[in-house]
Design a protein around this motif. Structure first.
Motif, PDB file in Angstrom:
ATOM      1  N   PRO A 137       0.785  -1.239   0.000  1.00  0.00           N
ATOM      2  CA  PRO A 137       0.000   0.000   0.000  1.00  0.00           C
ATOM      3  C   PRO A 137       0.821   1.295   0.000  1.00  0.00           C
ATOM      4  O   PRO A 137       0.281   2.356  -0.317  1.00  0.00           O
ATOM      5  CB  PRO A 137      -0.819  -0.086   1.291  1.00  0.00           C
ATOM      6  N   TRP A 138       2.092   1.241   0.355  1.00  0.00           N
ATOM      7  CA  TRP A 138       2.880   2.451   0.506  1.00  0.00           C
ATOM      8  C   TRP A 138       3.868   2.628  -0.642  1.00  0.00           C
ATOM      9  O   TRP A 138       4.817   1.855  -0.788  1.00  0.00           O
ATOM     10  CB  TRP A 138       3.644   2.434   1.831  1.00  0.00           C
ATOM     11  N   GLN A 139       3.667   3.682  -1.409  1.00  0.00           N
ATOM     12  CA  GLN A 139       4.575   3.984  -2.510  1.00  0.00           C
ATOM     13  C   GLN A 139       5.991   4.222  -1.984  1.00  0.00           C
ATOM     14  O   GLN A 139       6.969   3.804  -2.592  1.00  0.00           O
ATOM     15  CB  GLN A 139       4.082   5.213  -3.275  1.00  0.00           C
ATOM     16  N   CYS A 140       6.102   4.863  -0.857  1.00  0.00           N
ATOM     17  CA  CYS A 140       7.421   5.146  -0.286  1.00  0.00           C
ATOM     18  C   CYS A 140       8.192   3.872   0.057  1.00  0.00           C
ATOM     19  O   CYS A 140       9.420   3.877   0.031  1.00  0.00           O
ATOM     20  CB  CYS A 140       7.297   6.027   0.953  1.00  0.00           C
ATOM     21  N   ALA A 141       7.505   2.801   0.372  1.00  0.00           N
ATOM     22  CA  ALA A 141       8.199   1.552   0.699  1.00  0.00           C
ATOM     23  C   ALA A 141       9.045   1.108  -0.485  1.00  0.00           C
ATOM     24  O   ALA A 141      10.183   0.661  -0.309  1.00  0.00           O
ATOM     25  CB  ALA A 141       7.205   0.474   1.101  1.00  0.00           C
ATOM     26  N   GLY A 142       8.498   1.236  -1.683  1.00  0.00           N
ATOM     27  CA  GLY A 142       9.260   0.898  -2.884  1.00  0.00           C
ATOM     28  C   GLY A 142      10.405   1.854  -3.107  1.00  0.00           C
ATOM     29  O   GLY A 142      11.520   1.444  -3.460  1.00  0.00           O
ATOM     30  N   MET A 143      10.161   3.136  -2.884  1.00  0.00           N
ATOM     31  CA  MET A 143      11.212   4.136  -3.058  1.00  0.00           C
ATOM     32  C   MET A 143      12.351   3.930  -2.070  1.00  0.00           C
ATOM     33  O   MET A 143      13.508   4.186  -2.385  1.00  0.00           O
ATOM     34  CB  MET A 143      10.616   5.543  -2.906  1.00  0.00           C
ATOM     35  N   LEU A 144      12.015   3.449  -0.883  1.00  0.00           N
ATOM     36  CA  LEU A 144      13.010   3.204   0.168  1.00  0.00           C
ATOM     37  C   LEU A 144      13.631   1.811   0.070  1.00  0.00           C
ATOM     38  O   LEU A 144      14.492   1.465   0.874  1.00  0.00           O
ATOM     39  CB  LEU A 144      12.369   3.385   1.550  1.00  0.00           C
ATOM     40  N   ASN A 145      13.166   1.016  -0.878  1.00  0.00           N
ATOM     41  CA  ASN A 145      13.630  -0.366  -1.035  1.00  0.00           C
ATOM     42  C   ASN A 145      13.476  -1.175   0.252  1.00  0.00           C
ATOM     43  O   ASN A 145      14.386  -1.907   0.646  1.00  0.00           O
ATOM     44  CB  ASN A 145      15.086  -0.418  -1.514  1.00  0.00           C
ATOM     45  N   LEU A 146      12.327  -1.025   0.902  1.00  0.00           N
ATOM     46  CA  LEU A 146      12.094  -1.788   2.127  1.00  0.00           C
ATOM     47  C   LEU A 146      11.971  -3.261   1.760  1.00  0.00           C
ATOM     48  O   LEU A 146      11.298  -3.611   0.786  1.00  0.00           O
ATOM     49  CB  LEU A 146      10.832  -1.295   2.843  1.00  0.00           C
ATOM     50  N   PRO A 147      12.621  -4.127   2.522  1.00  0.00           N
ATOM     51  CA  PRO A 147      12.626  -5.550   2.177  1.00  0.00           C
ATOM     52  C   PRO A 147      11.239  -6.172   2.328  1.00  0.00           C
ATOM     53  O   PRO A 147      10.542  -5.919   3.299  1.00  0.00           O
ATOM     54  CB  PRO A 147      13.616  -6.167   3.158  1.00  0.00           C
ATOM     55  N   ALA A 148      10.882  -6.971   1.353  1.00  0.00           N
ATOM     56  CA  ALA A 148       9.602  -7.664   1.405  1.00  0.00           C
ATOM     57  C   ALA A 148       9.628  -8.694   2.523  1.00  0.00           C
ATOM     58  O   ALA A 148      10.658  -9.294   2.813  1.00  0.00           O
ATOM     59  CB  ALA A 148       9.327  -8.345   0.073  1.00  0.00           C
ATOM     60  N   ASP A 149       8.501  -8.880   3.155  1.00  0.00           N
ATOM     61  CA  ASP A 149       8.334  -9.888   4.197  1.00  0.00           C
ATOM     62  C   ASP A 149       7.433 -10.950   3.604  1.00  0.00           C
ATOM     63  O   ASP A 149       6.236 -10.727   3.412  1.00  0.00           O
ATOM     64  CB  ASP A 149       7.708  -9.251   5.432  1.00  0.00           C
ATOM     65  N   ALA A 150       7.997 -12.081   3.257  1.00  0.00           N
ATOM     66  CA  ALA A 150       7.263 -13.122   2.549  1.00  0.00           C
ATOM     67  C   ALA A 150       6.010 -13.568   3.284  1.00  0.00           C
ATOM     68  O   ALA A 150       5.035 -13.969   2.657  1.00  0.00           O
ATOM     69  CB  ALA A 150       8.176 -14.317   2.298  1.00  0.00           C
ATOM     70  N   ASP A 151       6.008 -13.496   4.606  1.00  0.00           N
ATOM     71  CA  ASP A 151       4.827 -13.967   5.333  1.00  0.00           C
ATOM     72  C   ASP A 151       4.072 -12.832   6.011  1.00  0.00           C
ATOM     73  O   ASP A 151       3.261 -13.078   6.891  1.00  0.00           O
ATOM     74  CB  ASP A 151       5.204 -15.054   6.341  1.00  0.00           C
ATOM     75  N   ALA A 152       4.285 -11.583   5.591  1.00  0.00           N
ATOM     76  CA  ALA A 152       3.574 -10.462   6.209  1.00  0.00           C
ATOM     77  C   ALA A 152       2.072 -10.677   6.151  1.00  0.00           C
ATOM     78  O   ALA A 152       1.360 -10.387   7.092  1.00  0.00           O
ATOM     79  CB  ALA A 152       3.940  -9.143   5.525  1.00  0.00           C
ATOM     80  N   ARG A 153       1.593 -11.217   5.047  1.00  0.00           N
ATOM     81  CA  ARG A 153       0.155 -11.385   4.864  1.00  0.00           C
ATOM     82  C   ARG A 153      -0.412 -12.562   5.637  1.00  0.00           C
ATOM     83  O   ARG A 153      -1.612 -12.734   5.697  1.00  0.00           O
ATOM     84  CB  ARG A 153      -0.150 -11.512   3.385  1.00  0.00           C
ATOM     85  N   SER A 154       0.442 -13.367   6.211  1.00  0.00           N
ATOM     86  CA  SER A 154      -0.050 -14.532   6.953  1.00  0.00           C
ATOM     87  C   SER A 154      -0.128 -14.264   8.452  1.00  0.00           C
ATOM     88  O   SER A 154      -0.535 -15.126   9.209  1.00  0.00           O
ATOM     89  CB  SER A 154       0.864 -15.731   6.706  1.00  0.00           C
ATOM     90  N   LYS A 155       0.257 -13.083   8.872  1.00  0.00           N
ATOM     91  CA  LYS A 155       0.268 -12.773  10.303  1.00  0.00           C
ATOM     92  C   LYS A 155      -1.128 -12.391  10.779  1.00  0.00           C
ATOM     93  O   LYS A 155      -1.943 -11.872  10.035  1.00  0.00           O
ATOM     94  CB  LYS A 155       1.250 -11.636  10.578  1.00  0.00           C
ATOM     95  N   ARG A 156      -1.368 -12.612  12.026  1.00  0.00           N
ATOM     96  CA  ARG A 156      -2.669 -12.310  12.616  1.00  0.00           C
ATOM     97  C   ARG A 156      -2.821 -10.810  12.881  1.00  0.00           C
ATOM     98  O   ARG A 156      -1.861 -10.057  12.829  1.00  0.00           O
ATOM     99  CB  ARG A 156      -2.838 -13.109  13.899  1.00  0.00           C
ATOM    100  N   VAL A 157      -4.047 -10.430  13.190  1.00  0.00           N
ATOM    101  CA  VAL A 157      -4.351  -9.041  13.525  1.00  0.00           C
ATOM    102  C   VAL A 157      -3.527  -8.660  14.753  1.00  0.00           C
ATOM    103  O   VAL A 157      -3.494  -9.402  15.733  1.00  0.00           O
ATOM    104  CB  VAL A 157      -5.858  -8.870  13.800  1.00  0.00           C
ATOM    105  N   PRO A 158      -2.853  -7.512  14.715  1.00  0.00           N
ATOM    106  CA  PRO A 158      -2.021  -7.127  15.863  1.00  0.00           C
ATOM    107  C   PRO A 158      -2.854  -6.648  17.037  1.00  0.00           C
ATOM    108  O   PRO A 158      -4.030  -6.340  16.901  1.00  0.00           O
ATOM    109  CB  PRO A 158      -1.181  -5.979  15.305  1.00  0.00           C
ATOM    110  N   THR A 159      -2.204  -6.562  18.168  1.00  0.00           N
ATOM    111  CA  THR A 159      -2.795  -5.919  19.340  1.00  0.00           C
ATOM    112  C   THR A 159      -2.188  -4.525  19.447  1.00  0.00           C
ATOM    113  O   THR A 159      -1.162  -4.235  18.829  1.00  0.00           O
ATOM    114  CB  THR A 159      -2.482  -6.699  20.624  1.00  0.00           C
TER     115      THR A 159
END
Length: 141
Positions: A102-124
């Motif tokens: 969702p963040w355009q800046c993440a691409g501009m900053l070359n933030l490393p992808a987290d392969a399992d980011a989408r598999s994590k549960r809702v945070p507290t």
């Protein structure tokens, strides 16, 4: 004597685990959420680090949420009017749903992808408190 007893107990437990068919290795833990310094870089790029940002372009707050995205992660009102803690929580929630996409800046900053980011549960809220730099990140899992 005590050392021999400990070995016997350890062997007995190991045999019981094997006999029950339980795995001997720990399950792989999910990778950790991004560090607070990574979130700070993202905020700086998105909004100059200002939580109250409203430039009139339809994106609001430190993480430049648009209203449909803000609402999709349970946000109420406008992001720029929410507390920093609320914005941090909603950003981590979105990250765990969609990674950096969702963040355009993440691409501009070359933030490393987290392969399992989408598999994590809702945070507290406690888990997201570190994003603003006040606490260390919670352990993965």
């Amino acid at each position: 004597m005590i050392q021999n007893r400990r070995r016997t107990v350890a062997r007995t437990l190991l045999l019981a685990i094997v006999a029950m068919g339980l795995p001997l290795t720990a399950p792989a833990a999910a990778s950790a959420d991004p560090a607070s310094s990574t979130w700070a870089k993202l905020r700086m790029c998105e909004s100059s680090g200002r939580y109250a940002t409203n430039t009139g372009n339809g994106y609001y707050g430190a993480y430049q949420f648009d209203l449909p995205t803000w609402r999709s992660v349970g946000g109420q009102g406008r992001p720029d009017q929410a507390t920093p803690a609320e914005q941090d929580y909603r950003a981590l929630y979105l990250y765990r749903m969609r990674g950096w996409q969702p963040w355009q800046c993440a691409g501009m900053l070359n933030l490393p992808a987290d392969a399992d980011a989408r598999s994590k549960r809702v945070p507290t809220y406690t888990e997201s408190a570190y994003i603003g730099g006040g606490l260390p990140a919670p352990p993965p899992g």
